[in-house]
Every structure is written in structure tokens, then in C-alpha cells.
Design a protein around this motif. Structure first.
Motif, PDB file in Angstrom:
ATOM      1  N   SER A 503      77.095  49.687  60.318  1.00  0.00           N
ATOM      2  CA  SER A 503      76.692  51.051  59.972  1.00  0.00           C
ATOM      3  C   SER A 503      77.679  52.061  60.538  1.00  0.00           C
ATOM      4  CB  SER A 503      75.292  51.345  60.518  1.00  0.00           C
ATOM      5  OG  SER A 503      74.964  52.699  60.324  1.00  0.00           O
ATOM      6  N   SER A 505      77.261  55.122  61.017  1.00  0.00           N
ATOM      7  CA  SER A 505      76.576  56.153  61.809  1.00  0.00           C
ATOM      8  C   SER A 505      75.928  55.592  63.067  1.00  0.00           C
ATOM      9  CB  SER A 505      75.512  56.844  60.950  1.00  0.00           C
ATOM     10  OG  SER A 505      74.558  55.909  60.466  1.00  0.00           O
ATOM     11  N   ARG A 508      77.545  58.151  67.109  1.00  0.00           N
ATOM     12  CA  ARG A 508      77.588  59.489  66.518  1.00  0.00           C
ATOM     13  C   ARG A 508      78.341  60.462  67.414  1.00  0.00           C
ATOM     14  NH1 ARG A 508      71.812  60.248  63.348  1.00  0.00           N
ATOM     15  NH2 ARG A 508      71.757  58.122  62.502  1.00  0.00           N
ATOM     16  N   GLU A 513      74.816  65.109  65.593  1.00  0.00           N
ATOM     17  CA  GLU A 513      73.828  64.052  65.367  1.00  0.00           C
ATOM     18  C   GLU A 513      72.967  64.324  64.141  1.00  0.00           C
ATOM     19  OE1 GLU A 513      74.575  64.076  69.856  1.00  0.00           O
ATOM     20  OE2 GLU A 513      74.284  65.571  68.277  1.00  0.00           O
ATOM     21  N   TYR A 516      74.263  63.570  60.335  1.00  0.00           N
ATOM     22  CA  TYR A 516      74.373  62.235  59.751  1.00  0.00           C
ATOM     23  C   TYR A 516      73.267  61.970  58.739  1.00  0.00           C
ATOM     24  CZ  TYR A 516      78.083  61.022  63.004  1.00  0.00           C
ATOM     25  OH  TYR A 516      79.277  60.974  63.673  1.00  0.00           O
ATOM     26  N   ASN A 517      72.211  62.769  58.785  1.00  0.00           N
ATOM     27  CA  ASN A 517      71.137  62.612  57.795  1.00  0.00           C
ATOM     28  C   ASN A 517      71.394  63.421  56.523  1.00  0.00           C
ATOM     29  OD1 ASN A 517      69.703  61.002  59.658  1.00  0.00           O
ATOM     30  ND2 ASN A 517      68.839  62.834  60.630  1.00  0.00           N
ATOM     31  N   ARG A 519      74.856  64.076  54.957  1.00  0.00           N
ATOM     32  CA  ARG A 519      76.310  63.969  54.951  1.00  0.00           C
ATOM     33  C   ARG A 519      76.948  64.976  54.004  1.00  0.00           C
ATOM     34  NH1 ARG A 519      76.735  57.959  53.323  1.00  0.00           N
ATOM     35  NH2 ARG A 519      78.934  58.503  53.050  1.00  0.00           N
ATOM     36  N   ASP A 662      70.893  52.236  64.351  1.00  0.00           N
ATOM     37  CA  ASP A 662      71.723  53.396  64.671  1.00  0.00           C
ATOM     38  C   ASP A 662      71.168  54.096  65.907  1.00  0.00           C
ATOM     39  OD1 ASP A 662      73.132  52.775  62.459  1.00  0.00           O
ATOM     40  OD2 ASP A 662      72.490  54.471  61.248  1.00  0.00           O
ATOM     41  N   SER A 666      73.727  60.351  71.051  1.00  0.00           N
ATOM     42  CA  SER A 666      75.109  59.959  71.315  1.00  0.00           C
ATOM     43  C   SER A 666      75.214  59.365  72.711  1.00  0.00           C
ATOM     44  CB  SER A 666      76.031  61.184  71.180  1.00  0.00           C
ATOM     45  OG  SER A 666      75.993  61.693  69.872  1.00  0.00           O
ATOM     46  N   TYR A 775      82.953  57.931  63.291  1.00  0.00           N
ATOM     47  CA  TYR A 775      82.905  58.384  61.907  1.00  0.00           C
ATOM     48  C   TYR A 775      82.351  59.809  61.840  1.00  0.00           C
ATOM     49  CZ  TYR A 775      83.812  53.722  59.979  1.00  0.00           C
ATOM     50  OH  TYR A 775      84.385  52.533  59.622  1.00  0.00           O
ATOM     51  N   PRO A 777      80.227  62.601  59.815  1.00  0.00           N
ATOM     52  CA  PRO A 777      79.106  62.509  58.858  1.00  0.00           C
ATOM     53  C   PRO A 777      79.474  63.122  57.506  1.00  0.00           C
ATOM     54  CG  PRO A 777      78.676  64.256  60.410  1.00  0.00           C
ATOM     55  CD  PRO A 777      79.952  63.601  60.874  1.00  0.00           C
ATOM     56  N   TYR A 781      82.721  58.459  54.448  1.00  0.00           N
ATOM     57  CA  TYR A 781      82.937  58.536  55.889  1.00  0.00           C
ATOM     58  C   TYR A 781      84.425  58.577  56.216  1.00  0.00           C
ATOM     59  CZ  TYR A 781      78.029  57.495  56.991  1.00  0.00           C
ATOM     60  OH  TYR A 781      76.661  57.544  57.121  1.00  0.00           O
TER      61      TYR A 781
END
Length: 966
Positions: A503, A505, A508, A513, A516-517, A519, A662, A666, A775, A777, A781
């Protein structure tokens, strides 16, 4: 016999001491260390000669363990990863940390030999050879004399010895000669003999870097100067060199030797106590000279057993009146070996498990707070937890000693009785287990302060996995013999890591943070150039001009201001501290703080500049007017940012790599690196106001995106002109050639209030494997890595910015200076076509150039091509300004400050290295000479250092002259 041997050893020690003192007086300390190294190598050669075949056999059959031993020792001695400063984790400046490093290094080697013993497929043959070695009563003189007498038949005897001793030879059981002891012994007895034979030479190898530091080029040549973080006042930098100062050398040996001695004692206590509590004690093993050690009297006081413990004999068969104790003593070697492996593995896993738990509890900011307090709090908790762990360990150790002194025999009877009857643990076993658990908890807590402990425990876990694979491969009845477990398990491990880390994500970027939901479609943003952006860059320039003119002495000035651009190179702490030292020097120029407009660069250099910008922001917001003291900027940067990274890597990232989910929070070694810079825990929005007013310089971070090689521009400025390259094509006007860069805050405009300077610095300095490549978001990616991959000197962004504003600068500025700060001396390489120094590797490279040329070219292009390209860009920029401003040939100029002193490129900097950086300009010749004399330099090196410092002084004088004329 033992008294005569002891007398001979003491006599040899006295003779060696006299010879050493004479050698020291005649040839110096450094030469004495080389002499002692040669003597030690000869002695160790004799020690290893008689067990060379067994060592080779173990290295062949335990390749992984052999690699771990070589890797660990090469890190300790600086032969591996010296450029990353890993050896400084062992030879730390803190007294307690260095002793702990020596302790855990010793224990690591012992545990590797235990693992080798437990996985030995030919234990009976090994037992015979060890007994033959231990029962050999010949002295070294006799052995040498016999070899001299046999010299005429040397070739035939060596061949016969090889046929007899080689590990591939079929083993034939030999009858015991008169006087030999130890055959038919238990697994615990053989384990003790194995350590006695193999461990003795290796702990001398561990001591060698402290005894002969002049031979080990990469081992730091200083003694500890701190105790628990506090500097020891009686050690001066000029005397702190173990190759020139005899007292420092002796202190260094004593400190390192204390840790080795403690490690030896700990491992012997572990082995002997386990032998007494869980092993088979036969009458003949009581006074067996092959099982004797110097620590036995102390261990007998710690874990005493009555005479009857060694009186049990095994005669008869089960059912003929044999007691339960005797039945258990008749336990097969296979069962003994399995129980030994279980105890060994459980000890390591328990310590590692608690280390992971404590690192998660103490090293994580559970409040998800931002700012400096949230950054320093985990490190404070870990420091407190480390000392608490020392207290827990000592209390548990005292409790264990008291318990064993009273109940060792009763515990042995209880354990072995329960083993026979299959009963559960009784109260004594429960108390023993609780105390052992307390030792593990204390060790895990205390180990949070030692990076060597963290490396040690992870490599020990790897050895446990190796043992498990080996045991299952030998005992499990697989239906498909063509696919042994030794191949299947590593292959399955690769598949597991593939699944758990697939993954993008999982790890992060702090401050992003939530993104990432949702992108961001990066192509759409770049094409449409949407998103809120900061104020226009030229407006900032106009505000800056107004500030400079109004801040001039006497009020509003009619003269045009000077404009300075700062471009700094990468190089971890070496670059960070050198940049800070240069900025402190530049800060003495009149009005430099206000006339410095732009800062850009890579990696470590940007650590120093970021601390400078944040300090200016704090000063202006607080209204401070006092003059900064010397060293004010250098002191803001932590000298050790590597230890928290290693701790999080070993105790956090490694176990998390097996977790498939995930992380919503962080938490990785990159975050640990950010927390090491608490002064940088401020967000970009806090700088935007003063930056928009032109009162502080604008800072531009430019890490690279792995997938397409573009730059990621992180700044409060509007740098759209850097994000696209355009021009005319034959059939198109104002054609967009490419998008060479992407602006971070155009992708994430809402994160300017939560994205911190520390995070931007970390992304800009993400040189794997110290920091992970994370990565963004975005969709798709994109991974972010060190800016040095694209341009390690910051010239590309700086030159492009100057060229874009060239017309405004010609009208509103009296001159433009590009100040280059480099952590390494590159000027000679850029202008010299010298022949490389002859070496074996150069010869091999020429011989196999068809294979080496592609890799060599790729490696050289990363640094050299960037340097030459940057020089060409500056050449074009200089010619353009000279053509446009012919009356002022120095309107645009550049100045270069290079660090020529030998300092490691790592996130850990010693006090001696920091002292070297501080004399980079050589302003105080006496101080510079004193510090440089504290390290051994050749005449060529001394000339190189002096020349480099003179060039820096000359460059600054020229800059002062240019600055005063504008």
C-alpha cells in the motif's frame, strides 16, 4: 600446571609492557599501537590456526550467521557505512553509551556463537575436536619448536593435516587418550566449551580497535566527553586524541574494555546458570578442566549447588529403581538441545518484544500535537525510560542473585521434576520467571538509549529465525524433498513483505494524513494551474525593496539595495553545521539579514538554513534587538540526529513492515528525524506574513519525485515559472515543452497551516535508507526523495529565479550575489583532469570495463554532471548580465565557501568534528593549529587544510569588498 601457566602469562605480560614502554618512548604512541596490533594479530593467528577448520565449517554451514558477524564487526570498525557515521554509534561521545555499546557488541558475538553451536549439524565431531584442543597441554613454544623440526616434511604434513581436519572429511570417532576428559557430556557442557574456544579470540578482536586506533582509519580517535548528556569539563579537545595522548589512549581502552568485560561476564553467567539449573550435571564435570573459567567462583557464589548435585550417576534402566532425577538426567541430547534453543529464543524475543512496545508507548506522540514541545516530549520520555530501565534491571538482577543463592537447588529439583511429570510451573518457577521477566523489561527499557542495543537485538532475532529454519529443515518430514524449508520460508517471507508493504499510503507524510483519503489528481492541477497560491513573487520583491530602503541608517535610502541569494549543498550534519558556520560569518555583513532574499539547496545544508530562517522569524516576532553571541546558530542544530532514527528503524519500522494495515498516524524513522530538529517544528503559515513583507528571506525546498525525476517545490513563494518550460516551436507559439517541477502548495493549498518546516527539511533530505521515500497523496502516487538526486547544490533553482527576475533586478538592485556553500571541496575536481591514483580497483575496472562502465558512468553523472551543468548555467547568467550592464561588470557575481576539513557525512557529529568545522575560516591561527594538531595529519593534508581555510578567508574578504562598494 595451572600455576606455571599463570606465571608464564604474567612474565610475558611484564616483558611486553617493558618493550611497549621502550617502543613508545622511541617511536611514539601511534607507532606503539601499530606494534601492538601486529603482536595481537600474530597471537590471534596462533589461536585461530588450530580451530581454523572448525571456523571454516561453521562459516560454510551457517552463511547467514557468518554474514551477520562480519557485518557487525565491519560496522564497529568503520569498514562498512563509515560515510554514514555508523561507527560513531559504537564509539559514542557519551561514556555510558560507549560502555553499553561495548557490552552489547560482546554479547552479540557470544550469541552468534551460541546460535552457530545450536545449528551445528555435526555436534559429535565438534565435541571431539574441541576436547582435543582443550586437552592439548603443549605450550606455544613447544608447538613452534615442533613445527620447526617438521619443516622438512611441511608440505606432506600440511596435506595430511588437511585431509584429516578438513570439514568435508568423514568423521571417525576417536578413542580418548589418557588424561582427556569431557566425552559423553551434556549439551550445556559442550556449549560452554564451544564458547571457551571460539569466543576468546573474538573478544580480543573486539578490543583491538581500542588498543590500536591508529590502525583503524575510521574509528573515532577520541574518548567520551559526556556523561549522561552532560559534558565532562576536565577533557580538553586538544588532548582528546587516543593516537597522540597516552592518558586518553589508556582511558579509551579502560572504557571500552569495561564494556567487553561486563559482556563476557554476563554471557558466562547466562550459560553457567542455565547449565546448573537445567543441564545434566555428571560427577566428572565437577572438576573437568575443560569446563573451568575464571568466573566460576563468582558464579558458584551466585548460584550455589550442594555436593549431591554432582553425585548423581546414571546406571541401570528405567524401571530398575532409577529415580525421577536420574531419569531426567538421562534425557537425550536432542531434548536438551530443543530446550536450550527454546530458552535462548524466548530470551531474545522477550527483550525485543518489550523494546518494540516501549518504543511505541514512549516514542509516539499520542496527542498528535504539533510544535516543539510535542517534538521533544517523546525523546524526554525515552531518556527517562532508559534510566528507569537501568534501575529496573539492577533491582531485578539483585533479586535474581538473592533468589538463586537461596533456592537454586530447590528450583532445579522442581524444574526437572516437572519436566518428567509434565506438571505446570510451581511457585519457585513462577518467581524465577518473574525475575527473568524483570531483567528483560529493564534491558529493553535501558536499550532505548543505545542504538547498538537496537541493532544487536534485531540481528539476534534474525539469528533466531535462522536457527528455527535450520531445525525445522532437519526434523520436519516434508513430502516434497525437492523444495526444502530453507528455500520455502525465505520465499514465503518475501511474499509476506510484498503483501504487507504494497500500500503506498502505509507510511504517510506528517501534515498530509487526511489528504490520503482524498487524493489529488496531479495531472489536472498541473494542467489547469488551479489552487490557491501565495502572493505573487514580484510583489514580495517590491515589499522587500521597501523594507531594505527604510531600514537603512538615517531612514529612507535613495540607493538601490543589494540582493543576495544563498545556495547550499547537501551532506547531512557536515553540510548543516558548515552552512550554519558560514551564515554566522555572513551575518556580520551590514544589512545581510534584510538583503538576503532567497535560500535554496539540498539535504543537510537546508537544515542549517531552515534553522536560520526560523530564528530570524522568532527574533522579529519577539522584537529582540540584542546581538547574537558567537556560535548561536551552530548551537541550535543537534549533533546527534542519528540515534533516534536507528531506534525507530530497528524497534518501529522493522516490526511494522510485517503489519498489513495503513498507519493513520505518521510514525517512522523519518518522523524520528524530524523530532530531532525541535526548533523547526513550525508551519509554513507562521513564516508567510514576514516573508510576504520581505522581512525574512524566502526558503525553497526542492526534493525530487522518483517516478518522473521532477522537482517538488515547497515554498511560500509563487514559483509557477519554475514549474513549466515553454517557448516557440516552428509551428507553435509559446509552446509548453515540459513540466520540470510541481508546486507543493498548489497541490495541497489547505495544508499550509499544518505542514511544518521540519517535514519539508526531512523530505528534502530523504536519502534512503536513513529516511524512507514516502508517497504523496496524489493520483497517481509519487514518491519523494532527497533533493540531491536532482541538484545537490541548489544552483538550478537559484539561477532560474535570478534569470526570471533579471529585468526587475537590473532596475531595482545595485548588484546580485549568488553565495554558494558546499560541504565538500569540489573546486579542484571541476578544473583538474588529473590521473586517478593507481589502485587494484582501477586495474579491475579497466580489465572489465564492458561490465563496469555503465555503473561507473551512472555514479559519476549524478554529481559531476550536476556540477558542470550548474557551472554552465552560471556562465550563461553571468554573460547575460555583463551584456546588459556593461558599465558594471561585477553587477552579478558569485562566491564560493567550501569545507575542506574531514568530517563525516552523517546525522551524527562528534565534538572534534564540530571543532574542525568551526575553524573552517582559520581566523584564529593559534586555535586552528591547536585543533588540527589534535588529529594526525600528513604534510600534504595539512597543506590542503591550510590552503582551503585561506581560500575561504580570501573569498569572504572579496565578498566584503563587493558588499561595501554596492
Amino acid at each position: 600446571m595451572r600455576d606455571r601457566l599463570r606465571l608464564r602469562r604474567y612474565s610475558a605480560l611484564v616483558i611486553l609492557s617493558i618493550v611497549s614502554l621502550a617502543w613508545w618512548r622511541m617511536y611514539g604512541l601511534s607507532s606503539l599501537q601499530s606494534f601492538l596490533f601486529c603482536m595481537a594479530v600474530v597471537w590471534l593467528g596462533f589461536q585461530f590456526f588450530f580451530i581454523l577448520d572448525i571456523v571454516a565449517a561453521f562459516a560454510y554451514t551457517n552463511v547467514l550467521l557468518a554474514i551477520l558477524v562480519v557485518l557487525f564487526y565491519s560496522m564497529l570498525s568503520g569498514l562498512t557505512a563509515s560515510s554514514l557515521g555508523v561507527m560513531n554509534l559504537f564509539w559514542h561521545e557519551d561514556l555510558t553509551t560507549r560502555i553499553a555499546a561495548a557490552f552489547f557488541s560482546t554479547v552479540f558475538f557470544a550469541l552468534m556463537f551460541l546460535a552457530a553451536f545450536l545449528t551445528d549439524p555435526r555436534k559429535l565431531e565438534t565435541q571431539q575436536r574441541l576436547l582435543r584442543y582443550l586437552n592439548d597441554k603443549r605450550t606455544l613454544t613447544q608447538i613452534i619448536a615442533e613445527n620447526v623440526q617438521w619443516s622438512r616434511k611441511l608440505v606432506r604434513l600440511v596435506w595430511a593435516w588437511f585431509l584429516e581436519k578438513r570439514w568435508r572429511a568423514d568423521f571417525k570417532a576417536e578413542e580418548v587418550h589418557n588424561g582427556e576428559t569431557g566425552l559423553g557430556s551434556s549439551v550445556q557442557d559442550d556449549m560452554k566449551r564451544f564458547l571457551a574456544v571460539f569466543f576468546k579470540p573474538f573478544w580480543w578482536f573486539l578490543l583491538l580497535p581500542a588498543v590500536a586506533p591508529a590502525v583503524y582509519a575510521y574509528v573515532p580517535r577520541t574518548v567520551p566527553t559526556k556523561l549522561a548528556g552532560y559534558r565532562l569539563p576536565w577533557i580538553s579537545p586538544s588532548d582528546n586524541n587516543v593516537t597522540t595522548n597516552g592518558i586518553a589512549w589508556i582511558v579509551g581502552i579502560l572504557v571500552w574494555g569495561l564494556g567487553i568485560f561486563a559482556g563476557r561476564f554476563a554471557i558466562w553467567v547466562y550459560v553457567e546458570v542455565n547449565r546448573r539449573l537445567f543441564g545434566t550435571l555428571k560427577p566428572e564435570s565437577r572438576n573437568d578442566p575443560t569446563l573451568w573459567s575464571r568466573f566460576d567462583p563468582i558464579i558458584s557464589a551466585i548460584c550455589p549447588l550442594p555436593e549431591e548435585a554432582w553425585q548423581l550417576t546414571v546406571r541401570g534402566q528405567v524401571g530398575e529403581g532409577l529415580s525421577a532425577e536420574r531419569e531426567s538426567d538421562n534425557m537425550s541430547r536432542k531434548v536438551q538441545l530443543q530446550q536450550t534453543i527454546i530458552r535462548y529464543a524466548s530470551s531474545i524475543f522477550v527483550v525485543y518484544f518489550f523494546g518494540v512496545i516501549f518504543n511505541a508507548l514512549l516514542g509516539t506522540d499520542w496527542t498528535d500535537g504539533r510544535g516543539r514541545f510535542a517534538s521533544t516530549m517523546p525523546e524526554r520520555l525515552i531518556s527517562i525510560g532508559g534510566w528507569a530501565g537501568v534501575a529496573v534491571f539492577l533491582i531485578s538482577l539483585l533479586g535474581m542473585i538473592q533468589f538463586l543463592r537461596k533456592h537454586a537447588w530447590a528450583l532445579r529439583e522442581e524444574v526437572r521434576g516437572n519436566l518428567d511429570r509434565g506438571e505446570k510451573a510451581n511457585p519457585l518457577q513462577q518467581r524465577h520467571l518473574a525475575l527473568a521477566l524483570g531483567l528483560g523489561v529493564g534491558l529493553a527499557l535501558a536499550g532505548l538509549r543505545s542504538a547498538v542495543f537496537q541493532v544487536f537485538v534485531v540481528l539476534s532475532v534474525v539469528s533466531i529465525i535462522s536457527i528455527a529454519i535450520d531445525r525445522f529443515s532437519d526434523t520436519w518430514n516434508w513430502p516434497l524433498r525437492a523444495y526444502p524449508l530453507r528455500v520455502l520460508i525465505p520465499f514465503a517471507l518475501v511474499l509476506v513483505l510484498w503483501w504487507t508493504n504494497s500500500s503506498p499510503s502505509k507510511l504517510r507524510i506528517p501534515g498530509l494524513e487526511g489528504a490520503y483519503n482524498r487524493r489529488v489528481a496531479i495531472q489536472k492541477v498541473v494542467d489547469e494551474r488551479v489552487g490557491a497560491s501565495p502572493d505573487d513573487d514580484e510583489d514580495v520583491l517590491k515589499a522587500w525593496e521597501c523594507v531594505v530602503r527604510t531600514s537603512a541608517p538615517g531612514g529612507l535610502s535613495a540607493s538601490k539595495p543589494k540582493l543576495a541569494v544563498l545556495a547550499v549543498s547537501g551532506g547531512a550534519n557536515r553540510a548543516a553545521f558548515w552552512t550554519a558556520e558560514v551564515i554566522e560569518k555572513l551575518d556580520s555583513l551590514p544589512g545581510f539579514r534584510t538583503q538576503l532574499r532567497l535560500i535554496t539547496g539540498a539535504s543537510g545544508g537546508m537544515v542549517g538554513t531552515a534553522h536560520y530562517v526560523v530564528a530570524l522569524n522568532e527574533s522579529l516576532q519577539s522584537g529582540a534587538t540584542s546581538q547574537p553571541r558567537p556560535g548561536w546558530l551552530v548551537d541550535r542544530i543537534p549533533a546527534d540526529s542519528l540515534s533516534p532514527v536507528v531506534r525507530q528503524w530497528m524497534l518501529g519500522d522493522v516490526p511494522l513492515s510485517f503489519w498489513p494495515a495503513d498507519q493513520g498516524h505518521s510514525w517512522d524513522r523519518g518522523v524520528a528525524l524530524e523530532r530531532a530538529w525541535p526548533m523547526l517544528r513550525v508551519n509554513f503559515q507562521s513564516l508567510a506574513s514576514l516573508e510576504r513583507q520581505g522581512r525574512i528571506p524566502s526558503i525553497v525546498f526542492s526534493p525530487m519525485l522518483v517516478e518522473d525525476g521532477r522537482q517538488l517545490l515547497i515554498s511560500n513563494l509563487n514559483l509557477g515559472f519554475l514549474s513549466h518550460a515553454r517557448g516557440n516551436l516552428l509551428n507553435s507559439q509559446d509552446h509548453v515543452y515540459s513540466y520540470p517541477a510541481v508546486e507543493f502548495f498548489k497541490l495541497f493549498p489547505d495544508e499550509v497551516s499544518c505542514f511544518e518546516i521540519a517535514t519539508a527539511v526531512r523530505l528534502n533530505a530523504s536519502f534512503p535508507y536513513v529516511s524512507p521515500a514516502l508517497y504523496l497523496p496524489t493520483d497517481p502516487y509519487r514518491r519523494v526523495v532527497d533533493a540531491g538526486y536532482y541538484d545537490n547544490y541548489g544552483i538550478a533553482v537559484a539561477a532560474s529565479w535570478i534569470y526570471h527576475h533579471r529585468k526587475w533586478l537590473m532596475e531595482h538592485a545595485s548588484g546580485v550575489v549568488l553565495i554558494q556553500v558546499r560541504a565538500y571541496p569540489k573546486q579542484i575536481d571541476r578544473k583538474s583532469l588529473r590521473e586517478h591514483e593507481p589502485s587494484v580497483f582501477n586495474g579491475l575496472s579497466r580489465a572489465f570495463q564492458f561490465a563496469t562502465s555503465p555503473a561507473e558512468g551512472a555514479a559519476n553523472s549524478r554529481d559531476a554532471a550536476t556540477l558542470f551543468r550548474n557551472d554552465q548555467v552560471l556562465d550563461a547568467l553571468d554573460k547575460w548580465f555583463k551584456d546588459q550592464v556593461p558599465r558594471d561588470r561585477a553587477f552579478f557575481t558569485t562566491v564560493l565557501f567550501e569545507n575542506v576539513l574531514d568530517v563525516g557525512m552523517t546525522w551524527y557529529t562528534t565534538a572534534q568534528e564540530l571543532a574542525l568545522i568551526k575553524i573552517g575560516f582559520g581566523e584564529d591561527p593559534q586555535e586552528a593549529r591547536s585543533i588540527v594538531d589534535s588529529i594526525l595529519l600528513t604534510a600534504e593534508q595539512m597543506e590542503h587544510y591550510s590552503s582551503g581555510m585561506e581560500k575561504n578567508r580570501s573569498a569572504f574578504k572579496e565578498l566584503q569588498r563587493w558588499w561595501s562598494q554596492r
